[in-house]
Design a protein around this motif. Structure first.
Motif, PDB file in Angstrom:
ATOM      1  N   VAL A  10      45.754  52.715  36.438  1.00  0.00           N
ATOM      2  CA  VAL A  10      46.335  53.704  35.536  1.00  0.00           C
ATOM      3  C   VAL A  10      45.531  53.767  34.236  1.00  0.00           C
ATOM      4  N   GLU A  11      45.342  52.625  33.595  1.00  0.00           N
ATOM      5  CA  GLU A  11      44.625  52.598  32.324  1.00  0.00           C
ATOM      6  C   GLU A  11      43.198  52.076  32.453  1.00  0.00           C
ATOM      7  N   GLY A  12      42.798  51.638  33.647  1.00  0.00           N
ATOM      8  CA  GLY A  12      41.422  51.231  33.868  1.00  0.00           C
ATOM      9  C   GLY A  12      41.180  49.760  34.118  1.00  0.00           C
ATOM     10  N   GLN A  13      42.109  48.871  33.760  1.00  0.00           N
ATOM     11  CA  GLN A  13      41.867  47.443  33.944  1.00  0.00           C
ATOM     12  C   GLN A  13      41.761  47.076  35.425  1.00  0.00           C
ATOM     13  N   THR A  14      42.598  47.665  36.251  1.00  0.00           N
ATOM     14  CA  THR A  14      42.533  47.345  37.681  1.00  0.00           C
ATOM     15  C   THR A  14      41.248  47.885  38.297  1.00  0.00           C
ATOM     16  N   GLY A  15      40.770  49.026  37.816  1.00  0.00           N
ATOM     17  CA  GLY A  15      39.469  49.518  38.257  1.00  0.00           C
ATOM     18  C   GLY A  15      38.370  48.535  37.891  1.00  0.00           C
ATOM     19  N   LYS A  16      38.458  47.958  36.695  1.00  0.00           N
ATOM     20  CA  LYS A  16      37.488  46.946  36.260  1.00  0.00           C
ATOM     21  C   LYS A  16      37.581  45.712  37.155  1.00  0.00           C
ATOM     22  N   ALA A  18      38.617  45.676  40.263  1.00  0.00           N
ATOM     23  CA  ALA A  18      38.092  46.065  41.579  1.00  0.00           C
ATOM     24  C   ALA A  18      36.566  46.019  41.588  1.00  0.00           C
ATOM     25  N   ARG A  19      35.925  46.518  40.531  1.00  0.00           N
ATOM     26  CA  ARG A  19      34.461  46.472  40.449  1.00  0.00           C
ATOM     27  C   ARG A  19      33.967  45.030  40.331  1.00  0.00           C
ATOM     28  N   GLU A  24      31.511  40.257  42.941  1.00  0.00           N
ATOM     29  CA  GLU A  24      31.668  38.864  43.373  1.00  0.00           C
ATOM     30  C   GLU A  24      31.494  38.726  44.886  1.00  0.00           C
ATOM     31  N   LEU A  25      32.078  39.649  45.636  1.00  0.00           N
ATOM     32  CA  LEU A  25      31.977  39.596  47.095  1.00  0.00           C
ATOM     33  C   LEU A  25      30.552  39.876  47.564  1.00  0.00           C
ATOM     34  N   GLU A  26      29.863  40.779  46.883  1.00  0.00           N
ATOM     35  CA  GLU A  26      28.469  41.048  47.234  1.00  0.00           C
ATOM     36  C   GLU A  26      27.596  39.831  46.957  1.00  0.00           C
ATOM     37  N   LYS A  27      27.883  39.094  45.875  1.00  0.00           N
ATOM     38  CA  LYS A  27      27.152  37.851  45.580  1.00  0.00           C
ATOM     39  C   LYS A  27      27.323  36.837  46.705  1.00  0.00           C
ATOM     40  N   LEU A  28      28.469  36.889  47.377  1.00  0.00           N
ATOM     41  CA  LEU A  28      28.739  35.975  48.487  1.00  0.00           C
ATOM     42  C   LEU A  28      28.133  36.474  49.798  1.00  0.00           C
ATOM     43  N   GLY A  29      27.459  37.616  49.757  1.00  0.00           N
ATOM     44  CA  GLY A  29      26.769  38.147  50.926  1.00  0.00           C
ATOM     45  C   GLY A  29      27.562  39.122  51.772  1.00  0.00           C
ATOM     46  N   GLU A  33      32.993  48.010  50.427  1.00  0.00           N
ATOM     47  CA  GLU A  33      33.239  49.435  50.204  1.00  0.00           C
ATOM     48  C   GLU A  33      34.395  49.549  49.224  1.00  0.00           C
ATOM     49  N   LEU A  34      34.141  50.193  48.088  1.00  0.00           N
ATOM     50  CA  LEU A  34      35.142  50.369  47.041  1.00  0.00           C
ATOM     51  C   LEU A  34      35.849  51.701  47.248  1.00  0.00           C
ATOM     52  N   VAL A  35      37.199  51.673  47.265  1.00  0.00           N
ATOM     53  CA  VAL A  35      37.999  52.876  47.522  1.00  0.00           C
ATOM     54  C   VAL A  35      39.060  53.023  46.446  1.00  0.00           C
TER      55      VAL A  35
END
Length: 172
Positions: A10-16, A18-19, A24-29, A33-35
């Motif tokens: 709603v205000e952007g913190q959850t989007g932050k 999620a990113r 973090e998950l990409e660092k783990l290999g 996909e972000l939705v």
């Protein structure tokens, strides 16, 4: 492993958050996909091994679009491992955890979906975006007279280290 990160903000913190999860998950290999739950793009569960579901709470409720997405895809989500990050101000304070857990229970009852794992995550205040009335609600209802500096335009209560540890544990 391919991991979906589905979020409602709603205000952007959850989007932050999620990113942050995506990075973090990409660092783990993992492939991520972000939705955005507000994006009408169709979601494919082909090859997906897990999903991180993140949503903010406002007025005791996660965003309706997020809840609708969970309801629509609950059968697909039940076939994979899921972690739900419920972001609220109550989650930032020990005395608010019980109420923050109630938000999850109410959402699970509305959607008919229960994730495998859950984490209550502290949110953020964006005081520069609030008018006088909203500030009074923040001060007396959301913060319940807990100490905070309303002159600080943004204040994050998110424990980034705890979120990172939870993501590492979940992703294996």
């Amino acid at each position: 492993m391919k991991i979906l990160v589905i979020y409602g903000t709603v205000e952007g913190q959850t989007g932050k958050i999620a990113r942050f999860a995506e990075a973090e998950l990409e660092k783990l290999g993992h492939r991520v996909e972000l939705v955005d739950a507000d994006d009408p793009t169709e979601i494919s569960f082909d090859g997906v091994g897990a999903a991180i579901l993140a949503a903010s709470v406002h007025q005791r409720r996660h965003p309706r679009t997020f809840e609708a997405l969970l309801t629509a895809h609950r059968e697909d989500l039940r076939k994979i491992r899921t972690l739900l990050l419920s972001v609220s101000m109550n989650a930032a304070f020990p005395e608010g955890l019980e109420e923050a857990r109630e938000y999850l229970t109410e959402m699970e009852m509305r959607t008919g979906f229960t994730p495998n794992e859950e984490m209550l995550v502290g949110g953020a205040l964006r005081t520069s975006h609030y008018d006088y009335f909203a500030m009074q609600v923040i001060r007396h209802v959301v913060m319940r007279d807990r100490p905070f500096d309303p002159s600080e335009t943004d204040h994050e209560f998110t424990d980034w280290d705890a979120v990172a540890a939870c993501l590492r544990d979940f992703a294996g």
